[in-house]
Write an enzyme that holds these catalytic residues in place. Structure first.
Site, short mmCIF file in Angstrom:
data_model
loop_
_atom_site.label_atom_id
_atom_site.label_comp_id
_atom_site.label_asym_id
_atom_site.label_seq_id
_atom_site.Cartn_x
_atom_site.Cartn_y
_atom_site.Cartn_z
N ASP A 142 44.82 -41.18 -0.08
CA ASP A 142 43.79 -40.59 0.76
C ASP A 142 44.15 -39.16 1.13
O ASP A 142 45.32 -38.76 1.08
CB ASP A 142 43.63 -41.40 2.05
CG ASP A 142 43.05 -42.79 1.82
OD1 ASP A 142 42.49 -43.02 0.73
OD2 ASP A 142 43.18 -43.64 2.73
N ARG A 143 43.15 -38.42 1.53
CA ARG A 143 43.34 -36.99 1.84
C ARG A 143 44.47 -36.76 2.84
O ARG A 143 45.28 -35.85 2.68
CB ARG A 143 42.03 -36.41 2.41
CG ARG A 143 42.12 -34.93 2.76
CD ARG A 143 40.74 -34.39 3.11
NE ARG A 143 40.27 -34.96 4.36
CZ ARG A 143 40.36 -34.34 5.55
NH1 ARG A 143 40.91 -33.15 5.63
NH2 ARG A 143 39.90 -34.91 6.62
#
Length: 303
Positions: A142-143
């Site tokens: 995820d970011r």
């Protein structure tokens, strides 16, 4: 010539006695882990050679034949353009990259944002190296998740490593800081995950979701939170974040899933170990990573 030298685009194998009589198609699928899509790609680009001559997937192999696969030039997505992005490369050869991903950067570009991604940075890096590859992400983060991630440099490496993932030959271990204390200090979370109605981003545990299995063990308990080691059997979107929210202990800093924001401003999740069986070097490679500064500061404040 068996296998490939690191970085070669084309593959060559000398057929062994045990594979005598196999169709090229069956050999590529069962022995060399080609996907059906990849076989179509080389088939329609006339990329199959037997002893230097063009052949079809229906050719019957014989002991001693030299099978060569010539891959056509890779096509890049139009939305994926080279952009300068700092990449912390911890390992590289002609087939794979291992990166140390920082926080606040997506792995793939978003259609709704101009923010550069790891994939954009990879294309720019390959361009400098005069390598005509696109971005083949094997293990995505995820970011705002930090840590180690695996990238295949070319499509055949990607196909091999994707197959290895299904066989348990790509392993990742995470550390998360979760709110509060877990009743069971070691266990398995087997709870299906699906998209939350009304949201394009948020997921939740739901009966009609996809199977999701997480293994965990509490490393240590602190004042109001716990450090947990996590292994994944499946890789659903937001799996760790959703599973621990479901247990009543969301990750620190995870505002999407209700985690407390007073200690850290992003989900406290870090991929600290990565191991995989290299498809061409035919050996296990192991990598480890220390906590980034924001997670380390949380522990420093506790000691």
């Amino acid at each position: 010539m068996n296998g490939n030298e690191a970085g070669e685009r084309n593959m060559k194998w000398t057929i062994e006695d045990k594979h005598d009589g196999m169709l090229v198609r069956d050999y590529l699928v069962s022995v060399r882990a080609f996907s059906r899509r990849m076989i179509k790609t080389v088939k329609f680009s006339d990329g199959i050679r037997i002893n230097g001559n063009s052949a079809t997937v229906r050719y019957i192999l014989h002991k001693g034949d030299l099978l060569e696969i010539i891959f056509p030039e890779e096509q890049k997505e139009s939305r994926l353009q080279p952009k300068e992005v700092p990449l912390h490369i911890v390992y590289e050869d002609g087939d794979v990259l291992v990166l140390e991903k920082q926080t606040n950067i997506p792995v793939m570009p978003s259609p709704h944002s101009n923010q550069a991604s790891i994939a954009n940075g990879l294309l720019a890096y390959y361009l400098k190296q005069d390598e005509n590859y696109t971005a083949h992400i094997v293990t995505r983060l995820d970011r705002n998740t930090s840590g180690l991630m695996l990238v295949a440099k070319h499509r055949y490496s990607h196909s091999q490593l994707s197959s290895f993932q299904q066989k348990g030959l790509v392993k990742r271990a995470y550390t998360a800081f979760v709110d509060g204390y877990l009743k069971e200090k070691k266990g398995e979370i087997d709870a299906p995950i699906g998209r939350k109605p009304g949201s394009i981003i948020e997921r939740e545990v739901r009966e009609d979701g996809q199977k999701a299995v997480t293994f965990y063990e509490v490393n240590q308990e602190y004042d109001g939170f716990s450090s947990v080691k996590i292994l994944l059997q499946t890789g659903r979107t937001h799996q760790i974040r959703v599973h621990f929210t479901w247990l009543g202990s969301p990750l620190l800093g995870d505002d999407l899933y209700g985690g407390p924001m007073d200690r850290i401003k992003r989900q406290a999740l870090h991929c600290h170990k990565l191991s995989f069986y290299h498809p061409f070097r035919q050996k296990w490679l192991h990598f480890s990573s220390v906590f980034p500064d924001d997670m380390r500061r949380i522990l420093t404040c506790e000691n």
